[in-house]
Design a protein around this motif. Structure first.
Motif, PDB file in Angstrom:
ATOM      1  N   THR A   3      -1.111   1.095  -8.858  1.00 54.88           N
ATOM      2  CA  THR A   3      -0.249   0.288  -9.733  1.00 54.88           C
ATOM      3  C   THR A   3      -0.101   0.887 -11.138  1.00 54.88           C
ATOM      4  O   THR A   3       0.811   0.517 -11.862  1.00 54.88           O
ATOM      5  N   ASN A   4      -1.011   1.777 -11.538  1.00 52.75           N
ATOM      6  CA  ASN A   4      -0.816   2.446 -12.837  1.00 52.75           C
ATOM      7  C   ASN A   4      -0.338   3.898 -12.626  1.00 52.75           C
ATOM      8  O   ASN A   4      -0.690   4.782 -13.398  1.00 52.75           O
ATOM      9  N   PHE A   5       0.484   4.101 -11.591  1.00 54.43           N
ATOM     10  CA  PHE A   5       0.973   5.435 -11.258  1.00 54.43           C
ATOM     11  C   PHE A   5       1.705   6.101 -12.428  1.00 54.43           C
ATOM     12  O   PHE A   5       1.443   7.250 -12.783  1.00 54.43           O
ATOM     13  N   TRP A   6       2.609   5.357 -13.064  1.00 54.31           N
ATOM     14  CA  TRP A   6       3.407   5.986 -14.133  1.00 54.31           C
ATOM     15  C   TRP A   6       2.557   6.289 -15.361  1.00 54.31           C
ATOM     16  O   TRP A   6       2.720   7.319 -15.991  1.00 54.31           O
ATOM     17  N   GLU A   7       1.612   5.379 -15.659  1.00 54.88           N
ATOM     18  CA  GLU A   7       0.706   5.625 -16.787  1.00 54.88           C
ATOM     19  C   GLU A   7      -0.147   6.857 -16.483  1.00 54.88           C
ATOM     20  O   GLU A   7      -0.348   7.720 -17.338  1.00 54.88           O
ATOM     21  N   LEU A   8      -0.640   6.951 -15.217  1.00 53.84           N
ATOM     22  CA  LEU A   8      -1.483   8.094 -14.834  1.00 53.84           C
ATOM     23  C   LEU A   8      -0.704   9.399 -14.905  1.00 53.84           C
ATOM     24  O   LEU A   8      -1.207  10.424 -15.363  1.00 53.84           O
ATOM     25  N   PRO A  17      -5.290  -9.552  -7.178  1.00 56.38           N
ATOM     26  CA  PRO A  17      -6.702  -9.278  -7.463  1.00 56.38           C
ATOM     27  C   PRO A  17      -6.939  -8.222  -8.539  1.00 56.38           C
ATOM     28  O   PRO A  17      -8.034  -8.130  -9.080  1.00 56.38           O
ATOM     29  N   THR A  18      -5.942  -7.410  -8.861  1.00 52.59           N
ATOM     30  CA  THR A  18      -6.100  -6.428  -9.931  1.00 52.59           C
ATOM     31  C   THR A  18      -5.052  -6.705 -11.011  1.00 52.59           C
ATOM     32  O   THR A  18      -4.079  -7.422 -10.764  1.00 52.59           O
ATOM     33  N   GLU A  19      -5.284  -6.093 -12.149  1.00 49.37           N
ATOM     34  CA  GLU A  19      -4.282  -6.165 -13.217  1.00 49.37           C
ATOM     35  C   GLU A  19      -3.033  -5.401 -12.750  1.00 49.37           C
ATOM     36  O   GLU A  19      -3.170  -4.341 -12.136  1.00 49.37           O
ATOM     37  N   VAL A  20      -1.853  -5.936 -13.022  1.00 53.49           N
ATOM     38  CA  VAL A  20      -0.636  -5.205 -12.651  1.00 53.49           C
ATOM     39  C   VAL A  20       0.258  -5.092 -13.880  1.00 53.49           C
ATOM     40  O   VAL A  20       0.748  -6.114 -14.384  1.00 53.49           O
ATOM     41  N   PRO A  21       0.460  -3.876 -14.394  1.00 60.03           N
ATOM     42  CA  PRO A  21       1.321  -3.760 -15.576  1.00 60.03           C
ATOM     43  C   PRO A  21       2.745  -4.216 -15.251  1.00 60.03           C
ATOM     44  O   PRO A  21       3.252  -3.932 -14.173  1.00 60.03           O
ATOM     45  N   GLU A  22       3.368  -4.974 -16.186  1.00 65.57           N
ATOM     46  CA  GLU A  22       4.744  -5.464 -15.974  1.00 65.57           C
ATOM     47  C   GLU A  22       5.678  -4.287 -15.667  1.00 65.57           C
ATOM     48  O   GLU A  22       6.604  -4.380 -14.883  1.00 65.57           O
ATOM     49  N   ARG A  23       5.349  -3.146 -16.285  1.00 71.42           N
ATOM     50  CA  ARG A  23       6.165  -1.952 -16.074  1.00 71.42           C
ATOM     51  C   ARG A  23       6.241  -1.605 -14.577  1.00 71.42           C
ATOM     52  O   ARG A  23       7.240  -1.087 -14.095  1.00 71.42           O
ATOM     53  N   VAL A  64      -8.091   4.902 -11.642  1.00 71.50           N
ATOM     54  CA  VAL A  64      -6.965   4.580 -10.743  1.00 71.50           C
ATOM     55  C   VAL A  64      -7.006   3.098 -10.369  1.00 71.50           C
ATOM     56  O   VAL A  64      -8.014   2.607  -9.867  1.00 71.50           O
ATOM     57  N   LYS A  65      -5.903   2.393 -10.614  1.00 72.25           N
ATOM     58  CA  LYS A  65      -5.829   0.951 -10.327  1.00 72.25           C
ATOM     59  C   LYS A  65      -4.941   0.710  -9.112  1.00 72.25           C
ATOM     60  O   LYS A  65      -3.986   1.438  -8.875  1.00 72.25           O
ATOM     61  N   GLY A  66      -5.250  -0.357  -8.392  1.00 73.01           N
ATOM     62  CA  GLY A  66      -4.407  -0.708  -7.249  1.00 73.01           C
ATOM     63  C   GLY A  66      -5.182  -0.646  -5.957  1.00 73.01           C
ATOM     64  O   GLY A  66      -6.382  -0.928  -5.922  1.00 73.01           O
ATOM     65  N   SER A  67      -4.488  -0.271  -4.889  1.00 73.63           N
ATOM     66  CA  SER A  67      -5.135  -0.205  -3.572  1.00 73.63           C
ATOM     67  C   SER A  67      -5.083   1.235  -3.083  1.00 73.63           C
ATOM     68  O   SER A  67      -4.052   1.893  -3.219  1.00 73.63           O
ATOM     69  N   TYR A  68      -6.174   1.724  -2.547  1.00 70.38           N
ATOM     70  CA  TYR A  68      -6.162   3.101  -2.018  1.00 70.38           C
ATOM     71  C   TYR A  68      -7.348   3.333  -1.085  1.00 70.38           C
ATOM     72  O   TYR A  68      -8.472   3.425  -1.522  1.00 70.38           O
ATOM     73  N   ALA A  69      -7.055   3.423   0.188  1.00 73.38           N
ATOM     74  CA  ALA A  69      -8.066   3.856   1.161  1.00 73.38           C
ATOM     75  C   ALA A  69      -7.797   5.350   1.322  1.00 73.38           C
ATOM     76  O   ALA A  69      -6.744   5.750   1.828  1.00 73.38           O
ATOM     77  N   THR A  70      -8.752   6.174   0.861  1.00 74.47           N
ATOM     78  CA  THR A  70      -8.453   7.595   0.627  1.00 74.47           C
ATOM     79  C   THR A  70      -9.372   8.520   1.411  1.00 74.47           C
ATOM     80  O   THR A  70     -10.561   8.242   1.569  1.00 74.47           O
ATOM     81  N   PHE A 128       6.356  -3.614 -11.938  1.00 77.94           N
ATOM     82  CA  PHE A 128       7.399  -4.384 -11.239  1.00 77.94           C
ATOM     83  C   PHE A 128       8.779  -3.797 -11.553  1.00 77.94           C
ATOM     84  O   PHE A 128       9.622  -3.651 -10.687  1.00 77.94           O
ATOM     85  N   LYS A 129       8.973  -3.463 -12.846  1.00 80.11           N
ATOM     86  CA  LYS A 129      10.300  -2.975 -13.259  1.00 80.11           C
ATOM     87  C   LYS A 129      10.618  -1.630 -12.615  1.00 80.11           C
ATOM     88  O   LYS A 129      11.711  -1.422 -12.095  1.00 80.11           O
ATOM     89  N   GLU A 130       9.640  -0.718 -12.652  1.00 78.72           N
ATOM     90  CA  GLU A 130       9.865   0.629 -12.090  1.00 78.72           C
ATOM     91  C   GLU A 130      10.144   0.537 -10.590  1.00 78.72           C
ATOM     92  O   GLU A 130      11.018   1.210 -10.074  1.00 78.72           O
ATOM     93  N   ILE A 131       9.368  -0.310  -9.913  1.00 77.32           N
ATOM     94  CA  ILE A 131       9.535  -0.457  -8.466  1.00 77.32           C
ATOM     95  C   ILE A 131      10.937  -0.982  -8.152  1.00 77.32           C
ATOM     96  O   ILE A 131      11.633  -0.484  -7.275  1.00 77.32           O
ATOM     97  N   GLU A 132      11.361  -1.998  -8.924  1.00 78.97           N
ATOM     98  CA  GLU A 132      12.679  -2.563  -8.658  1.00 78.97           C
ATOM     99  C   GLU A 132      13.766  -1.527  -8.901  1.00 78.97           C
ATOM    100  O   GLU A 132      14.691  -1.390  -8.118  1.00 78.97           O
ATOM    101  N   ARG A 133      13.601  -0.768  -9.973  1.00 78.09           N
ATOM    102  CA  ARG A 133      14.577   0.283 -10.284  1.00 78.09           C
ATOM    103  C   ARG A 133      14.639   1.290  -9.141  1.00 78.09           C
ATOM    104  O   ARG A 133      15.688   1.625  -8.626  1.00 78.09           O
ATOM    105  N   GLU A 134      13.448   1.676  -8.698  1.00 76.42           N
ATOM    106  CA  GLU A 134      13.377   2.703  -7.664  1.00 76.42           C
ATOM    107  C   GLU A 134      13.922   2.216  -6.327  1.00 76.42           C
ATOM    108  O   GLU A 134      14.635   2.920  -5.636  1.00 76.42           O
ATOM    109  N   ARG A 135      13.589   0.957  -5.967  1.00 75.67           N
ATOM    110  CA  ARG A 135      14.069   0.437  -4.679  1.00 75.67           C
ATOM    111  C   ARG A 135      15.585   0.342  -4.689  1.00 75.67           C
ATOM    112  O   ARG A 135      16.233   0.608  -3.701  1.00 75.67           O
ATOM    113  N   LEU A 136      16.144  -0.036  -5.840  1.00 72.40           N
ATOM    114  CA  LEU A 136      17.599  -0.099  -5.914  1.00 72.40           C
ATOM    115  C   LEU A 136      18.196   1.292  -5.767  1.00 72.40           C
ATOM    116  O   LEU A 136      19.226   1.490  -5.141  1.00 72.40           O
TER     117      LEU A 136
END
Ligand code: AMP
Length: 487
Positions: free
Chosen positions: A104-109, A460-466, A162-168, A468-476
């Motif tokens: 979920t912090n992909f862009w920040e990372l 369950p984890t913190e999700v930056p508002e950014r 790294v934040k979010g979900s990742y079985a690696t 949601f916005k990036e995902i919506e932009r990308e899905r569109l």
């Protein structure tokens, strides 16, 4: 959602990797990839199903007793081959990596890795970000003294950043295979053994079909390191296990509702038995509405166990009134509403004699946009049903999944701003019966604290508002609906 597999074998592992990926094919049909390690990394990735990607010439080339594989279902990353996993880096030591989840912090990372660590992320795939963080943390260690502590310190660094979900799964030549599950254990990961061979996989079904004995699920925040060093090999492989952080375990409940194969057992809970219990839990909801169906019809295939149990509990006959064409691809991610509607028609066909003049209770696992349900109901009406009721083994889906299930834009949920009676009208049902949230948790396992964010909006984890916005932009963009998009 994706599927991962990793094998440390005594012989060549490529054939087992391919068979294991086929068993995980339901987790992603968009692309597949394998990296094995002999004296070098051997790589093959391609778009499409496992059996279309790996041809005999690739099998011959994918040599090695150590390997990892991945099947992709696109979430972050639009579906280009450049975003397909596994990824690798040459330094330090050489690392190949694949994961299932969503960072979920992909862009920040991505920005941080560039500014602070001078690392460039080339793809839109979050596995590349995890890989670079892993490499950065590994390079801080004393590599001349490489051992389990090096691995655990590295993974701890990944958990910090790294934040979010990742079985690696990470493969390091002449060092071994490392598996780690995100701090909340949102995504599943199991491991098993066959003689001196070890396997990690997203679901237990991959162990079953290859004759591996199930050892256990990885704990949340746990890393397991299978050491692969020539000098130790004769005494058997050494396995090191450590839970590095202790957060609450919050596995994604949608695995049991829809995603996983029914013959898998995840975190000690049988997927099939959960779906049976979901059907039982639906029965009182049907009775509350005083409905008297003549027949219960499952929407194939996921909802079949729930429909069977519901029919049993209502004492109504179950009928396979809808037949699925197994050779038509998924309808869910087809771009555009019209294409989706057409493909539902091609995929499902009713058996008229089972439907005509009857009050039909259809059972499906979930409603996202409502497209599939509306089409199916119209199909059943066209086959002569007197009335059509629609029961859903999940509660109303209302909130985007930020952890890797392909329902990520706030606007796509039919239940987001509508009550069930309005949804019933929109999907053209005479009655709509949803599972309750309590019923869902009771059916899967009341002892677990699941991630139910798609139903409740509590993540369950913190999700930056950014995010949601990036995902919506990308899905569109992916759907070609965004004017500023190049693709
Ligand atoms: P919809 O037409 O958008 O309401 O889609 C609902 C149908 O898609 C149901 O029949 C589900 O079995 C299936 N489904 C639900 N969630 C997903 C998902 N994340 N990926 C693919 N299919 C899904």
């Amino acid at each position: 959602m994706c599927g991962v597999i990793g094998i440390c074998g005594e012989q060549e592992v490529v054939n087992e990797l391919i068979a294991g990926l086929s068993a995980l094919q339901h987790r992603g049909q968009d692309a597949a990839g394998i990296i094995t390690c002999s004296k070098r990394f051997n790589i093959k990735k391609g778009n499409g199903l496992v059996h279309n990607v790996f041809k005999s010439k690739n099998v011959a080339r994918l040599q090695g007793k150590l390997g990892i594989g991945h099947v992709r279902y696109p979430t972050v990353g639009g579906g280009d081959l450049v975003d397909a996993q596994p990824f690798f880096l040459n330094s330090p030591l050489g690392i190949a990596m694949a994961h299932n989840g969503n960072v979920t912090n992909f862009w920040e990372l991505k920005e941080e890795l560039f500014k602070k660590n001078f690392r460039h992320i080339n793809s839109n795939c979050d596995a590349e970000a995890i890989l670079n963080v892993f490499a950065d943390e590994l390079s801080k260690q004393d590599l001349a003294k490489f051992g389990p502590e090096t691995v655990f310190k590295t993974v701890k660094g990944v958990y910090r950043r790294v934040k979010g979900s990742y079985a690696t799964l990470a493969l390091i030549p002449d060092r071994g295979l490392v598996a780690f599950r995100d701090p909340h254990g949102i995504k599943p990961l199991v491991f098993g053994k066959k003689g001196n061979n070890y396997m990690f996989a997203s679901e237990s079904v991959a162990l079953d079909i290859l004759g591996y004995e199930f050892i256990r699920d990885l704990k949340p925040g746990e890393a397991v390191y299978i050491e692969e060093r020539e000098q130790f090999f004769k005494e058997g492989r050494r396995v090191y296990e450590r839970q590095l952080v202790k957060e609450q375990h919050r596995p994604c409940i949608f695995e049991w509702v829809y995603f996983a194969r029914p013959d898998s057992v995840m975190d000690g809970i049988s997927v099939y038995e959960s779906r049976i219990r979901l059907g039982y839990e639906l029965a009182p909801e049907v009775k509350k509405q005083k409905l008297k169906p003549d027949v219960v019809v499952p929407v194939p295939d996921t909802a079949r166990p729930a429909a069977t149990a519901l029919a049993r509990r209502l004492d109504v006959p179950l009928s396979e009134g809808l037949i699925k064409n197994r050779y038509i691809g998924r309808t869910f991610i087809m771009p555009g509403q019209a294409a989706r509607e057409r493909s539902v028609r091609q995929k499902l066909n009713p058996i008229r004699s089972e439907i005509r003049d009857k009050k039909v209770l259809l059972v499906d696992d979930s409603i996202v946009r409502g497209t599939t349900s509306r089409e199916i109901i119209n199909l059943i009406r066209g086959a002569g049903a007197k009335e059509v009721y629609f029961a859903v083994s999940a509660p109303p889906l209302k909130f985007p999944c930020v952890y890797g299930i392909d329902m990520q834009t706030r606007s796509e949920f039919i239940a987001r701003d509508r009550q069930p009676d309005k949804i019933a009208r929109e999907i053209n049902a005479d009655a709509l019966i949803y599972q309750t949230l309590d019923g869902l948790v009771k059916a899967v396992d009341p002892k677990h604290k699941f991630c139910t964010a798609c139903f409740t909006g509590t993540y369950p984890t913190e999700v930056p508002e950014r995010f949601f916005k990036e995902i919506e932009r990308e899905r569109l963009c992916v759907k070609g609906m965004h004017l500023g998009c190049e693709s």
